[in-house]
Enzyme design. Structure first.
Site, PDB file in Angstrom:
ATOM      1  N   PHE A 151       0.774  -0.826  -0.223  1.00  0.00           N
ATOM      2  CA  PHE A 151       0.443   0.173  -0.134  1.00  0.00           C
ATOM      3  C   PHE A 151       0.992   1.408  -0.106  1.00  0.00           C
ATOM      4  CE2 PHE A 151      -2.784   3.403   1.684  1.00  0.00           C
ATOM      5  CZ  PHE A 151      -3.416   3.120   0.962  1.00  0.00           C
ATOM      6  N   ASP A 186       9.463   1.973   0.866  1.00  0.00           N
ATOM      7  CA  ASP A 186       7.961   3.455   2.030  1.00  0.00           C
ATOM      8  C   ASP A 186       8.321   2.975   3.260  1.00  0.00           C
ATOM      9  OD1 ASP A 186       5.677   4.309   3.111  1.00  0.00           O
ATOM     10  OD2 ASP A 186       4.758   3.165   1.110  1.00  0.00           O
ATOM     11  N   LYS A 246       3.001  10.252   7.978  1.00  0.00           N
ATOM     12  CA  LYS A 246       2.433   9.817   9.046  1.00  0.00           C
ATOM     13  C   LYS A 246       3.159  10.830  10.393  1.00  0.00           C
ATOM     14  CE  LYS A 246       0.176   5.779   7.855  1.00  0.00           C
ATOM     15  NZ  LYS A 246      -1.212   6.475   7.530  1.00  0.00           N
TER      16      LYS A 246
END
Length: 388
Positions: free
Chosen positions: A127, A214, A243
C-alpha cells in the site's frame, strides 16, 4: 455528516481532546489510543514540545512558498539527514505525495540513463497511497477497483520473494527500481526478513537499480530505530516517510542518497505547501523529541514488553497464530476474520484496528507507559478470547 463525501466507514464516536495516550469524546468518555491516528501521533496527543512549536511558529509565519528560503525547512532537512544517513530531502504534504516523488525520481533516473519506458518492481499486498501512481503501485485490487485504467510502468511480484525480483530484472532491461515496505502496514503487517532486504540491496547495486523503501508508517521511531532499515545495516537509495513525522500536522518527506540524490532539479518537481514553516516547525519538534527522550529505544523496549505479554496471556489460545512487526508496530494474526473487533474494542475504551481481515494492528504512541501497555494486553487478549 451529509455535507462530507461518503468515503469513510466511521465508527459512532467523535473525539474532541486528548492527552498523551488518551483521547476524550464529546460525551467525556476516555479511550486508550493504541492506534495513534494510524501511526501518526507517535508522541501521543497534545505533546507540549509540538504544541509549543506550532504556537510559536503560528505567531511568526505560517507560509511563504518554496520560491524563497525557509529556515525551519532547512533545519528539519538537516535533522532528517542526520538521523537517516541520507543526503537530501524533498518535502510534501502526505505519504502518498512522498511516494509520488520517489516514483518520479525512479522514472527520471531511468530516462537519464536512456530508458524511455522505465519499470518499477512493486509488491503484492503493498500500500503506497491513493493518487494515481501510488494507487497503481499499491497491491490491492479492492482499492483500485473503479479507477482504471491504471498507469503503465509497474511490475508486481510476491513480497519476500527475492528470486521473483531477480527473474523480472533478468527478463526486463527497463527495470530501474524496486519499491517496497519493510513492514506492510496495510498488508497484514507482513514483515520483510533481513536476508530478503539485504538481498534486494545487493541486487539493486549489481544492476544499478534504485532501492526505494516506503517508510510512511514505519519511520519516525515506530519500529525501534528511527527508520526501519536501520535494523539491517544498509541504506536505501530513496526512503519516504510521513505519518509520525508531524504528530498530526500534515507533512511528508522523500529522502535520497547516492545516485538518486541529484536526479530532481529545478522545474522537475514541486509542492505549494510542501515543507512550509508551520509543518516543518512541528516536525522538527518531533524529531528532536524522539532523540531527546530516547523514544526509539523506548519503542523497542515496550514493543518487546507487549509481545511477551501477549504470548504469556494467549499462550493456550488457538486463536493467535503469529505476532508480527518491530517495535511498537504490532500485528496479532488470528485464525479467523474479526470484522467487528474494532467496534467491540471501542466499546471497551480502546482504539485499534484490523487489517487484512484477521490481523489486529496496534500502533500505540512511542512514549506508551508500562501500565498502559498492561491495559492493552489485557483488553485485547480478552477481546480475542471472546471471539465467536
Amino acid at each position: 455528516m451529509q455535507a462530507i463525501m461518503n468515503t469513510y466507514g466511521r465508527l459512532p464516536v467523535t473525539f474532541e481532546s486528548g492527552q498523551g495516550s488518551w483521547v476524550i469524546d464529546t460525551q467525556g468518555r476516555r479511550y486508550l489510543d493504541a492506534l495513534s491516528g494510524i501511526a501518526v501521533c507517535g508522541l501521543g496527543h497534545a505533546h507540549p514540545a509540538v504544541t509549543a512549536a506550532i504556537r510559536e511558529q503560528a505567531d511568526k509565519l505560517i507560509h511563504t512558498s518554496n520560491l524563497y528560503g525557509i529556515s525551519k525547512q532547512q533545519a528539519l532537512a538537516e535533522a532528517l539527514v542526520r538521523v537517516s544517513g541520507m543526503e537530501n530531502v524533498f518535502f510534501s504534504n502526505s505519504g502518498a505525495e512522498a511516494n509520488e516523488a520517489a516514483i518520479k525520481i525512479a522514472r527520471k533516473y531511468g530516462h537519464d540513463r536512456g530508458i524511455h519506458e522505465p519499470v518499477i518492481i512493486v509488491m503484492t499486498k503493498a500500500f503506497h497511497g491513493r493518487t494515481m501512481a501510488t494507487l497503481t503501485a499499491t497491491g490491492n485490487t479492492k482499492v483500485q477497483e473503479g479507477f482504471g485504467p491504471l498507469l503503465n510502468g509497474f511490475i508486481r511480484v510476491p513480497y519476500q520473494d527475492l528470486d521473483a525480483i531477480k527473474a523480472v530484472v533478468k527478463a526486463n532491461p527497463n527495470v530501474v527500481a524496486v519499491m517496497l515496505e519493510p513492514v506492510q502496514g496495510e498488508g497484514g503487517l507482513a514483515t520483510a526478513s533481513a536476508d530478503y532486504l539485504n538481498g534486494v540491496r545487493t541486487l539493486c547495486d549489481e544492476h544499478q537499480l534504485l532501492m526505494m523503501l516506503d517508510e510512511v508508517q514505519t519511520g519516525n521511531g515506530r519500529t525501534g530505530t528511527y527508520f526501519c532499515y536501520q535494523h539491517f545495516g544498509f541504506r536505501p537509495d530513496v526512503v519516504t516517510t510521513a505519518k509520525g513525522l508531524g504528530n498530526g500536522v500534515p507533512i511528508g518527506a522523500c529522502l535520497a542518497q547516492g545516485k538518486a540524490a541529484q536526479v530532481l532539479q529545478p522545474g522537475n518537481h514541486g509542492s505549494t505547501y510542501g515543507g512550509n514553516p508551520l509543518a516543518c516547525a512541528a516536525a522538527l519538534a518531533v524529531v528532536e523529541t524522539i532523540e531527546q527522550e530516547n523514544l526509539c529505544d523506548h519503542a523497542r523496549t515496550m514493543g518487546d514488553y507487549l509481545r511477551d505479554g501477549f504470548r504469556a496471556r494467549l499462550n493456550n489460545s488457538e486463536r493467535l497464530l503469529e505476532i508480527r512487526g518491530h517495535g511498537l508496530m504490532i500485528g496479532l494474526v488470528l485464525n479467523q476474520d474479526c470484522p467487528s473487533l474494532m467496534a467491540t474494542a471501542l466499546e471497551q475504551g480502546l482504539l485499534l484496528n484490523v487489517t487484512s481481515g484477521n490481523v489486529v494492528r496496534l500502533l500505540p504512541p512511542l512514549n506508551l507507559s508500562q501500565s498502559e501497555a498492561d491495559q492493552i494486553i489485557e483488553t485485547v487478549s480478552a477481546l480475542i478470547e471472546a471471539l465467536g
